[in-house]
Design an enzyme around this catalytic site. Structure first.
Site, PDB file in Angstrom:
ATOM      1  N   ASP A  62       0.857  -1.180   0.000  1.00 41.56           N
ATOM      2  CA  ASP A  62       0.000   0.000   0.000  1.00 41.56           C
ATOM      3  C   ASP A  62       0.896   1.233   0.000  1.00 41.56           C
ATOM      4  O   ASP A  62       2.114   1.115   0.152  1.00 41.56           O
ATOM      5  CB  ASP A  62      -0.988  -0.018   1.164  1.00 41.56           C
ATOM      6  CG  ASP A  62      -0.344   0.074   2.538  1.00 41.56           C
ATOM      7  OD1 ASP A  62       0.861  -0.248   2.660  1.00 41.56           O
ATOM      8  OD2 ASP A  62      -1.031   0.458   3.506  1.00 41.56           O
ATOM      9  N   TYR A  64       3.101   4.607   0.750  1.00 36.50           N
ATOM     10  CA  TYR A  64       3.861   5.109   1.900  1.00 36.50           C
ATOM     11  C   TYR A  64       2.951   6.001   2.747  1.00 36.50           C
ATOM     12  O   TYR A  64       2.253   6.869   2.208  1.00 36.50           O
ATOM     13  CB  TYR A  64       5.066   5.924   1.435  1.00 36.50           C
ATOM     14  CG  TYR A  64       6.112   5.148   0.676  1.00 36.50           C
ATOM     15  CD1 TYR A  64       6.832   4.114   1.278  1.00 36.50           C
ATOM     16  CD2 TYR A  64       6.422   5.484  -0.642  1.00 36.50           C
ATOM     17  CE1 TYR A  64       7.810   3.425   0.576  1.00 36.50           C
ATOM     18  CE2 TYR A  64       7.404   4.793  -1.351  1.00 36.50           C
ATOM     19  CZ  TYR A  64       8.091   3.760  -0.729  1.00 36.50           C
ATOM     20  OH  TYR A  64       9.065   3.087  -1.424  1.00 36.50           O
ATOM     21  N   PHE A  75       6.364   1.704  -4.448  1.00 37.74           N
ATOM     22  CA  PHE A  75       7.777   1.900  -4.124  1.00 37.74           C
ATOM     23  C   PHE A  75       8.318   3.269  -4.532  1.00 37.74           C
ATOM     24  O   PHE A  75       9.341   3.714  -4.012  1.00 37.74           O
ATOM     25  CB  PHE A  75       8.665   0.795  -4.721  1.00 37.74           C
ATOM     26  CG  PHE A  75       8.429  -0.549  -4.113  1.00 37.74           C
ATOM     27  CD1 PHE A  75       8.813  -0.823  -2.814  1.00 37.74           C
ATOM     28  CD2 PHE A  75       7.812  -1.561  -4.846  1.00 37.74           C
ATOM     29  CE1 PHE A  75       8.575  -2.066  -2.240  1.00 37.74           C
ATOM     30  CE2 PHE A  75       7.581  -2.814  -4.290  1.00 37.74           C
ATOM     31  CZ  PHE A  75       7.959  -3.062  -2.980  1.00 37.74           C
ATOM     32  N   HIS A 184      10.130  -9.638   0.558  1.00 42.65           N
ATOM     33  CA  HIS A 184       9.976  -8.191   0.402  1.00 42.65           C
ATOM     34  C   HIS A 184      11.327  -7.500   0.585  1.00 42.65           C
ATOM     35  O   HIS A 184      12.157  -7.963   1.378  1.00 42.65           O
ATOM     36  CB  HIS A 184       8.979  -7.669   1.445  1.00 42.65           C
ATOM     37  CG  HIS A 184       8.459  -6.302   1.162  1.00 42.65           C
ATOM     38  ND1 HIS A 184       9.137  -5.161   1.526  1.00 42.65           N
ATOM     39  CD2 HIS A 184       7.323  -5.888   0.539  1.00 42.65           C
ATOM     40  CE1 HIS A 184       8.444  -4.110   1.150  1.00 42.65           C
ATOM     41  NE2 HIS A 184       7.342  -4.509   0.545  1.00 42.65           N
TER      42      HIS A 184
END
Length: 228
Positions: A62, A64, A75, A184
């Site tokens: 989701d 930042y 990202f 991740h």
């Protein structure tokens, strides 16, 4: 977005009952709390990578949850914003694999413009509260987007990093597309298989094998964006 081939698909999704409920929740959230990204950038991933141009899908969690970071693509952060730890690790892996210079910014728009679809599974978040908008309907919407991309009549690379992204693996036709999974890039998990995964090199090799232009992963210096 009217000249973007995502537009008819989005309009159809917007008419669905699940999305009407989601839209009501998101509207109320923007009215009563601080939500990221800015409302006009929620669908940036769709606006900046047209459906026929998609070569690579990177799936995030989701947005930042801190000020000025999120702008609607997973990202990526706005020019001039310090790099979040996960993005730093992505760049470290790129440097290790392909000797791509470490950039001075985390604005991934050049990737999007080359066909890298930067999709989060949830497209909005309340300030300071990761996953605060999970379970409200965004997952259904982004599942439908992944299914739409899976239907494409050309090979696409799917990069699934982390448990949430890897949960989508079963939705993708492995005979038609390349699916690469890893932990991740977060500092909590990057050392357990993200570092050394080789995904960027394998992506470009696969694109070349299928007659497609590889991705230029190097980013311009932040001054380039400031001059615009």
């Amino acid at each position: 977005m009217n000249h973007n081939s995502w537009y008819p698909w989005l309009q159809e999704e917007f008419r669905q009952d699940y999305f009407r409920k989601l839209a009501a929740f998101v509207h109320e959230a923007y009215e009563t709390t601080t939500v990221y990204p800015p409302k006009v950038q929620v669908f940036s991933a769709f606006e900046n990578t047209d459906y026929p141009d998609i070569k690579v899908v990177i799936l995030g969690q989701d947005p930042y949850p801190r000020p000025k970071q999120a702008h609607g693509m997973c990202f990526s952060v706005n020019p001039g914003i310090p790099l979040p730890p996960s993005l730093q690790n992505i760049f470290k892996e790129l440097h290790a694999e392909l000797n791509v210079p470490m950039p001075d910014n985390g604005y991934l728009m050049p990737w999007a413009r080359q066909g890298v679809f930067l999709l989060n599974t949830v497209l909005t978040v309340q300030e300071g509260k990761p996953l605060s908008h999970a379970g409200r309907g965004w997952e259904t919407f982004t599942d439908h987007a992944i299914q739409k991309i899976n239907e494409a009549d050309r090979p696409i690379v799917f990069l699934l990093w982390g448990r949430n992204a890897r949960a989508k693996e079963g939705m993708i036709d492995h005979q038609k597309h390349l699916v690469l999974c890893a932990p991740h890039p977060s500092p909590l998990s990057a050392n357990y298989g993200f570092f050394g995964c080789g995904h960027f090199a394998r992506t470009n090799a696969y694109l070349k094998e299928n007659g497609l232009e590889p991705i230029s992963w190097e980013l311009p210096h932040v001054e380039v964006y400031r001059r615009r």
